[in-house]
Design a protein around this motif. Structure first.
Motif, PDB file in Angstrom:
ATOM      1  N   GLY A  27       0.855  -1.149   0.035  1.00 43.27           N
ATOM      2  CA  GLY A  27      -0.137  -0.005  -0.059  1.00 43.27           C
ATOM      3  C   GLY A  27       0.951   1.224  -0.168  1.00 43.27           C
ATOM      4  N   PHE A  28       0.150   2.511  -0.007  1.00 34.43           N
ATOM      5  CA  PHE A  28       0.718   3.817  -0.095  1.00 34.43           C
ATOM      6  C   PHE A  28       0.056   4.564   0.957  1.00 34.43           C
ATOM      7  N   TYR A  29       0.875   5.169   1.802  1.00 32.20           N
ATOM      8  CA  TYR A  29       0.128   5.797   2.878  1.00 32.20           C
ATOM      9  C   TYR A  29       0.680   7.173   3.236  1.00 32.20           C
ATOM     10  N   LEU A  55       4.829  18.761  -6.381  1.00 33.95           N
ATOM     11  CA  LEU A  55       3.692  17.927  -6.328  1.00 33.95           C
ATOM     12  C   LEU A  55       3.374  17.633  -4.760  1.00 33.95           C
ATOM     13  N   ALA A  56       2.194  16.593  -4.716  1.00 32.90           N
ATOM     14  CA  ALA A  56       1.689  16.371  -3.379  1.00 32.90           C
ATOM     15  C   ALA A  56       1.108  15.061  -3.478  1.00 32.90           C
ATOM     16  N   PHE A  57       1.318  14.132  -2.291  1.00 37.06           N
ATOM     17  CA  PHE A  57       0.677  13.160  -2.359  1.00 37.06           C
ATOM     18  C   PHE A  57      -0.963  12.801  -2.034  1.00 37.06           C
ATOM     19  N   ASP A  58      -1.578  12.222  -3.104  1.00 40.26           N
ATOM     20  CA  ASP A  58      -2.969  12.140  -3.254  1.00 40.26           C
ATOM     21  C   ASP A  58      -3.376  11.219  -2.199  1.00 40.26           C
ATOM     22  N   ALA A  59      -4.011  11.281  -1.090  1.00 41.09           N
ATOM     23  CA  ALA A  59      -4.322  10.272  -0.041  1.00 41.09           C
ATOM     24  C   ALA A  59      -5.688   9.903  -0.062  1.00 41.09           C
ATOM     25  N   GLU A  67      -0.860   4.924  -6.011  1.00 36.02           N
ATOM     26  CA  GLU A  67       0.419   5.912  -5.624  1.00 36.02           C
ATOM     27  C   GLU A  67       0.320   6.971  -6.546  1.00 36.02           C
ATOM     28  N   ASN A  68      -0.257   8.227  -6.227  1.00 35.90           N
ATOM     29  CA  ASN A  68      -0.542   9.155  -6.981  1.00 35.90           C
ATOM     30  C   ASN A  68      -0.042  10.472  -6.379  1.00 35.90           C
ATOM     31  N   ALA A 249      -1.555  15.885 -12.489  1.00 39.91           N
ATOM     32  CA  ALA A 249      -0.380  15.427 -12.836  1.00 39.91           C
ATOM     33  C   ALA A 249      -0.047  13.990 -12.490  1.00 39.91           C
ATOM     34  N   LYS A 250       0.406  13.298 -13.686  1.00 37.77           N
ATOM     35  CA  LYS A 250       0.445  11.755 -13.453  1.00 37.77           C
ATOM     36  C   LYS A 250       1.620  11.412 -12.252  1.00 37.77           C
ATOM     37  N   LYS A 251       1.742  10.515 -11.618  1.00 35.76           N
ATOM     38  CA  LYS A 251       2.715  10.189 -10.895  1.00 35.76           C
ATOM     39  C   LYS A 251       4.310  10.475 -11.129  1.00 35.76           C
ATOM     40  N   LYS A 252       4.842  11.256 -10.434  1.00 35.51           N
ATOM     41  CA  LYS A 252       6.244  11.777 -10.758  1.00 35.51           C
ATOM     42  C   LYS A 252       7.166  11.771  -9.305  1.00 35.51           C
ATOM     43  N   ASN A 253       7.626  10.520  -8.939  1.00 35.04           N
ATOM     44  CA  ASN A 253       8.448  10.514  -7.693  1.00 35.04           C
ATOM     45  C   ASN A 253      10.055  10.753  -7.957  1.00 35.04           C
ATOM     46  N   LYS A 254      10.303  10.920  -6.691  1.00 33.54           N
ATOM     47  CA  LYS A 254      12.104  10.964  -6.698  1.00 33.54           C
ATOM     48  C   LYS A 254      12.277   9.784  -5.559  1.00 33.54           C
ATOM     49  N   GLU A 255      13.325   9.413  -5.629  1.00 30.69           N
ATOM     50  CA  GLU A 255      13.576   8.562  -4.513  1.00 30.69           C
ATOM     51  C   GLU A 255      13.965   9.246  -3.200  1.00 30.69           C
TER      52      GLU A 255
END
Length: 255
Positions: A27-29, A55-59, A67-68, A249-255
Motif C-alpha cells: 500500500g501507499f500511506y 507535487l503532493a501525495f493524493d491520499a 500511488e499518485n 499530474a501523473k505520478k512523478k516521484n523521486k527516491e
C-alpha cells in the motif's frame, strides 16, 4: 525548560515517523506531517518516498492502493502542512505546477520537471491565479481592463438602437479581433484562427467569417494554408484545455 521539552517532543515526532509500521503488506500511506512525502509498503517493509517538487501525495484512496502525486493545488493536505523547500527554474517557482507569468496577466506556464511550457489566454481573457483558468480580464484582480481593451470605450446606453446591453465592435487595426460590450464593459475578443470579424448589417453586430467574405481582410492570413492552421489550432486548444483547466499530474516521484 520549555525549550528542552519542545526539543524532546520534536524528537519524538521524528522518531515516530521514521519508525512507521505498515498497516498492511502492500500500500501507499500519507506521511503524518508532510504533504509531499508518503510511505510505500512492499511485503510489509516501509520505504519513505517524496513526490516531485511542487507535487503532493493524493491520499484520497480509502484502500491506500493508489500511488499518485498530483499538483499541490489539487490535493487537500489537511494537517499535512510541511513541504520540501522549493526548487526553481525559469518561470517555475517549483519544478512542477501551473504558475502565472511574472509580467503578463494573460500568460501562464505549465512546469514539468523544471521545463516550462508557455500558454496564452484568448484575447480579452486573463489567467486567474485562484481558479487557474482563463477568465474575462476585468474579473481578474491582477489585471486592468484597459490593458486588454486598449482604451476602447463602449457606446453609451441607448446610443445603438436595439442593441440592448450587448454589442460587438470591430477592432480598428486587427481583422481577427473585436470588442464585446456587456453592460457597458469593453472586452477584447478574437475570432477562431482562419476567420476574421465581419461587421453586421446593424450597428453593434457582427460575426466571425471566412476572410474572403470580409472586404479589406481577404489577405489577412496571406499564403498560409487555412485548413492546416485550423487543425493546428484545434489540437492546441485541446492541449491548452487539458493544461489550463484540468491539470492533473501523473505520478512523478523521486527516491
Amino acid at each position: 525548560m520549555k525549550q528542552i521539552v519542545l526539543v524532546i517532543a520534536l524528537f519524538g515526532t521524528v522518531l515516530a515517523q521514521e519508525n512507521f509500521k505498515c498497516p498492511d503488506d502492500y500500500g501507499f500511506y500519507p506521511h503524518h506531517i508532510s504533504c509531499d512525502k508518503y510511505w510505500k509498503c512492499d511485503n510489509g517493509a516501509a520505504e519513505l518516498k517524496t513526490c516531485g517538487n511542487g507535487l503532493a501525495f493524493d491520499a484520497t484512496d480509502p484502500k491506500y492502493l493508489s500511488e499518485n502525486c498530483d499538483y499541490h493545488h489539487n490535493v487537500e493536505c489537511g494537517d499535512r502542512t510541511q513541504l520540501e523547500p522549493p526548487i526553481s527554474s525559469a518561470h517555475c517557482p517549483r519544478l512542477y505546477g501551473i504558475f502565472p507569468d511574472e509580467a503578463k496577466c494573460d500568460v501562464f506556464w505549465n512546469c514539468w520537471n523544471g521545463e516550462s511550457s508557455r500558454y496564452q489566454c484568448s484575447p480579452g481573457l486573463a489567467y486567474d491565479r485562484e481558479a487557474r483558468v482563463c477568465m474575462w480580464a476585468d474579473q481578474v484582480p491582477e489585471c486592468k481592463n484597459e490593458e486588454v481593451a486598449n482604451g476602447f470605450t463602449c457606446p453609451a446606453a441607448g446610443e445603438i438602437a436595439n442593441a440592448g446591453s450587448f454589442s460587438r465592435h470591430a477592432h480598428p487595426e486587427d481583422c481577427r479581433k473585436y470588442y464585446i460590450c456587456l453592460e457597458g464593459v469593453a472586452r477584447e475578443y478574437g475570432c477562431p484562427i482562419g476567420t476574421v470579424f465581419k461587421i453586421g448589417d446593424s450597428d453593434g453586430s457582427g460575426n466571425c467569417e471566412d476572410p474572403e467574405d470580409v472586404p479589406g481582410c481577404e489577405d489577412y492570413y496571406g499564403d498560409l494554408d487555412l485548413k492546416s492552421i485550423r487543425k493546428s489550432e484545434l489540437l492546441a486548444g485541446l492541449a491548452n484545455s487539458d493544461s489550463g483547466r484540468n491539470q492533473v499530474a501523473k505520478k512523478k516521484n523521486k527516491e
